[in-house]
Every structure is written in C-alpha cells, then in structure tokens.
Design a protein around this motif. Structure first.
Motif, PDB file in Angstrom:
ATOM      1  N   PRO A  39     -89.097  12.106  12.951  1.00 30.89           N
ATOM      2  CA  PRO A  39     -88.800  12.983  14.091  1.00 30.89           C
ATOM      3  C   PRO A  39     -89.491  14.338  13.938  1.00 30.89           C
ATOM      4  O   PRO A  39     -89.665  14.843  12.825  1.00 30.89           O
ATOM      5  N   SER A  40     -89.895  14.926  15.047  1.00 30.44           N
ATOM      6  CA  SER A  40     -90.653  16.185  15.005  1.00 30.44           C
ATOM      7  C   SER A  40     -89.876  17.318  14.337  1.00 30.44           C
ATOM      8  O   SER A  40     -90.474  18.220  13.742  1.00 30.44           O
ATOM      9  N   SER A  41     -88.551  17.280  14.401  1.00 22.52           N
ATOM     10  CA  SER A  41     -87.752  18.353  13.814  1.00 22.52           C
ATOM     11  C   SER A  41     -87.831  18.378  12.284  1.00 22.52           C
ATOM     12  O   SER A  41     -87.435  19.360  11.657  1.00 22.52           O
ATOM     13  N   TYR A  42     -88.365  17.313  11.687  1.00 19.51           N
ATOM     14  CA  TYR A  42     -88.464  17.242  10.229  1.00 19.51           C
ATOM     15  C   TYR A  42     -89.904  17.421   9.744  1.00 19.51           C
ATOM     16  O   TYR A  42     -90.175  17.296   8.549  1.00 19.51           O
ATOM     17  N   ARG A  43     -90.828  17.712  10.669  1.00 19.72           N
ATOM     18  CA  ARG A  43     -92.244  17.784  10.315  1.00 19.72           C
ATOM     19  C   ARG A  43     -92.559  18.884   9.300  1.00 19.72           C
ATOM     20  O   ARG A  43     -93.538  18.786   8.570  1.00 19.72           O
ATOM     21  N   GLU A  44     -91.753  19.917   9.265  1.00 24.55           N
ATOM     22  CA  GLU A  44     -92.021  21.006   8.325  1.00 24.55           C
ATOM     23  C   GLU A  44     -91.919  20.549   6.868  1.00 24.55           C
ATOM     24  O   GLU A  44     -92.453  21.199   5.964  1.00 24.55           O
ATOM     25  N   LYS A  45     -91.263  19.425   6.655  1.00 19.13           N
ATOM     26  CA  LYS A  45     -91.111  18.897   5.295  1.00 19.13           C
ATOM     27  C   LYS A  45     -92.109  17.772   4.996  1.00 19.13           C
ATOM     28  O   LYS A  45     -92.078  17.184   3.916  1.00 19.13           O
ATOM     29  N   GLU A  46     -93.012  17.509   5.932  1.00 22.15           N
ATOM     30  CA  GLU A  46     -93.906  16.358   5.781  1.00 22.15           C
ATOM     31  C   GLU A  46     -94.801  16.471   4.546  1.00 22.15           C
ATOM     32  O   GLU A  46     -94.971  15.509   3.798  1.00 22.15           O
ATOM     33  N   ARG A  50     -94.945  13.848   1.574  1.00 26.50           N
ATOM     34  CA  ARG A  50     -96.204  13.157   1.251  1.00 26.50           C
ATOM     35  C   ARG A  50     -96.542  13.276  -0.237  1.00 26.50           C
ATOM     36  O   ARG A  50     -96.988  12.312  -0.867  1.00 26.50           O
ATOM     37  N   LYS A  51     -96.330  14.471  -0.781  1.00 28.86           N
ATOM     38  CA  LYS A  51     -96.647  14.700  -2.195  1.00 28.86           C
ATOM     39  C   LYS A  51     -95.774  13.844  -3.093  1.00 28.86           C
ATOM     40  O   LYS A  51     -96.261  13.253  -4.081  1.00 28.86           O
ATOM     41  N   VAL A  52     -94.489  13.747  -2.768  1.00 30.97           N
ATOM     42  CA  VAL A  52     -93.565  12.938  -3.565  1.00 30.97           C
ATOM     43  C   VAL A  52     -93.984  11.466  -3.529  1.00 30.97           C
ATOM     44  O   VAL A  52     -94.017  10.782  -4.564  1.00 30.97           O
ATOM     45  N   ILE A  53     -94.332  10.976  -2.339  1.00 32.13           N
ATOM     46  CA  ILE A  53     -94.736   9.572  -2.189  1.00 32.13           C
ATOM     47  C   ILE A  53     -96.034   9.294  -2.938  1.00 32.13           C
ATOM     48  O   ILE A  53     -96.163   8.300  -3.645  1.00 32.13           O
ATOM     49  N   ALA A  54     -97.011  10.192  -2.785  1.00 29.90           N
ATOM     50  CA  ALA A  54     -98.310  10.007  -3.436  1.00 29.90           C
ATOM     51  C   ALA A  54     -98.169   9.991  -4.958  1.00 29.90           C
ATOM     52  O   ALA A  54     -98.799   9.179  -5.645  1.00 29.90           O
ATOM     53  N   ASN A  55     -97.336  10.881  -5.498  1.00 28.12           N
ATOM     54  CA  ASN A  55     -97.137  10.932  -6.951  1.00 28.12           C
ATOM     55  C   ASN A  55     -96.468   9.657  -7.475  1.00 28.12           C
ATOM     56  O   ASN A  55     -96.739   9.213  -8.588  1.00 28.12           O
ATOM     57  N   SER A  56     -95.610   9.076  -6.659  1.00 29.67           N
ATOM     58  CA  SER A  56     -94.874   7.894  -7.095  1.00 29.67           C
ATOM     59  C   SER A  56     -95.693   6.610  -6.950  1.00 29.67           C
ATOM     60  O   SER A  56     -95.719   5.772  -7.849  1.00 29.67           O
ATOM     61  N   LEU A  57     -96.398   6.464  -5.822  1.00 27.42           N
ATOM     62  CA  LEU A  57     -97.086   5.203  -5.524  1.00 27.42           C
ATOM     63  C   LEU A  57     -98.556   5.196  -5.949  1.00 27.42           C
ATOM     64  O   LEU A  57     -99.141   4.132  -6.122  1.00 27.42           O
ATOM     65  N   GLN A  58     -99.178   6.370  -6.067  1.00 30.11           N
ATOM     66  CA  GLN A  58    -100.539   6.539  -6.589  1.00 30.11           C
ATOM     67  C   GLN A  58    -101.627   5.969  -5.682  1.00 30.11           C
ATOM     68  O   GLN A  58    -102.550   6.664  -5.301  1.00 30.11           O
ATOM     69  N   ARG A  59    -101.560   4.692  -5.366  1.00 29.86           N
ATOM     70  CA  ARG A  59    -102.585   4.059  -4.530  1.00 29.86           C
ATOM     71  C   ARG A  59    -101.929   3.122  -3.530  1.00 29.86           C
ATOM     72  O   ARG A  59    -100.823   2.649  -3.734  1.00 29.86           O
TER      73      ARG A  59
END
Length: 285
Positions: A39-46, A50-59
């Motif tokens: 939802p657009s109201s949560y975009r400020e935390k995107e 993203r950083k948390v997901i990238a660090n966890s999943l890597q590729r």
C-alpha cells in the motif's frame, strides 16, 4: 550445503484492528531482482524493507507482497473513490460484469484504500517487520529443502561421471593400441621403403598428440572439487558453475583427442550428464 533460489514464504500477524500478511516468492536470477508491492501509505519504508530482503535472500527474482486487511474499526482509513472508479472502468473494458462484482475486485488493488495518517504507527510497523522476518525464515527453509534435493541429484550425476571416467581409463590402453595399429597399417599400405627408427619416432610423436593422461587427471580433480564444494558451509552456486565449465572443457578435450568410437560414445554420455547438472545449476544460490 546448497540452497535453491526457488522458494515461497508467508507470515501473518494479527493486530487488534488489522491483519498484516507478508508473502515472498523467489525464482532464479543472476542477481537480486526485487519487485515490491505494498500500500502507498507504507512506501516510506520500502528501501529499508528492500535492504532486509536483499541481505537475507542475496540472489533471485523476488516478489514481495504486503497486504494490510482491516478487521476492526478504523476511523483513519476510507475508500479511495477515484482509484476504485478507475479500476472498475479498466476492468469493465476487459470483461463484462455487474458493478458490485467489479467493485469487489477493484477494492483488492493497491491504493483502493487511503488513510489520513501522516506517519506509520510504530506498533504497526513492528508487526510488519515481524511478518517480514517470519516470511524470510519460511522462504529460506524452503530454499534449503529444495537445495537438499538438488544436492542429491548433483551427487548422483557426479558419481555417474566418475563411473564413465573409470570406463575411459580402462579403455585407454586399448584405444592407444588400436590407433597404433591403424597408423602402422596405413604406412604398410603405402608399400614404400621407410626408415624404421624415424617411423617409430614419428609414431610416438603422433600418439603423444592423442594422449589424454592430463585431461583424465584434471577431470578427476574437478569432480572431486565439485563434490567438496557441495559440502561447504555456504551455498556456492557461482563457484559450482565455474567448476562445471572446467569439467566441460576436459570432457570436450578428451572427446576431440579420442579418435576412437567406443570412447567417443562414453564422452557423449558424459556430456549428457554434465548438461543436466548445468540446467539444475541455474537454480542454485
């Protein structure tokens, strides 16, 4: 230990007036390719998410979905009438349907609801982070299970390659003898006077060009290294890919030097096993 890049994770957190659901799906990719839907109201935390997901999943090609469902009184949220009407108009242009059905579908799309809040409630965001952590745990467990299946398949195919290499080793003396006989017959058919010593020197030189001793040793080492890398603590998909390329080079060289049909048939089987390994390698983290 290896991990697959394919996986799915879902986690739900129930608040007094909202249900927060996080879903994460991933497929294979050369790098991290993240598509976030929220939802657009949560975009400020995107960016933080993203950083948390990238660090966890890597590729991987990753789809992240954040759903927030109101389950109680929520005075600060209302229907975004303009967005809903636009969604209904677009849906009507695609397929027929009554207004009630179209409205039900439109309300599920992003930005169908709007809020007057300027800031995200801290308790609410903590719940989102909890859901995100739970979904990441699930998808990583899923990836590990898929990786175990892949590892078993790789080990079976490497064992098959080693067995084929053993057959090549046993066949090599026969191959060398056959090549020698073929050359001697070709010279005898010429029916010309030759220097026996010079012929023997030339024959040895020619046979050395078809010698595959180095290739057999290197191929055996590469296969052992592949198995060792499979058992390492980290998932090394790229490294395994490089080793697969080296295995392929040695198999190709043996094939080009074989000059003996039975051995070339074994090389074809080795190439088939390696191709199956490379196909599955695309899914390894």
């Amino acid at each position: 230990m290896i991990k697959s890049m394919t996986g799915f994770g879902k986690y739900v957190v129930q608040l007094p007036t909202k249900k927060i659901t996080v879903e994460i799906k991933s497929l294979n990719s050369k790098s991290i390719d993240l598509n976030a839907r929220m939802p657009s109201s949560y975009r400020e935390k995107e960016l933080e998410i993203r950083k948390v997901i990238a660090n966890s999943l890597q590729r991987g090609k990753v789809d992240f979905n954040l759903y927030v469902e109101i389950t109680g009184d929520e005075t600060t949220t209302e229907v975004n009438e303009t967005a809903v009407r636009q969604y209904m108009k677009q849906l009507r242009s695609i397929a027929d349907g009554d207004d009630l059905r179209l409205m039900e579908m439109a309300l599920r799309f992003p930005d169908a609801m709007k809020t007057d809040k300027d800031d995200i409630d801290e308790q609410e965001y903590e719940a989102i982070k909890k859901a995100l952590e739970g979904a990441l745990r699930e998808i990583n467990d899923f990836r590990l299970e898929e990786g175990t299946v892949l590892e078993k398949d790789f080990l079976e195919r490497v064992d098959a390659l080693k067995e084929l290499l053993e057959q090549v080793l046993k066949m090599d003396p026969e191959r060398s003898g056959t090549i020698r006989e073929r050359l001697e017959k070709a010279v005898n058919d010429i029916k010309a006077e030759i220097d026996a010593n010079r012929f023997e020197q030339e024959l040895i030189y020619y046979l050395e060009k078809y010698d595959i001793t180095e290739e057999k040793v290197r191929l055996a080492n590469h296969l052992d290294y592949f198995q060792k890398t499979l058992k390492s603590d980290d998932s090394n998909g790229k490294k395994l890919g490089f080793i697969s390329q080296e295995i392929g080079r040695e198999i190709n060289t043996i094939g080009s030097k074989a000059n003996y049909a039975p051995m070339q048939q074994l090389v074809v089987q080795m190439k088939d096993e390696l191709e199956k390994i490379k196909e599955q390698m695309l899914n390894v983290l």
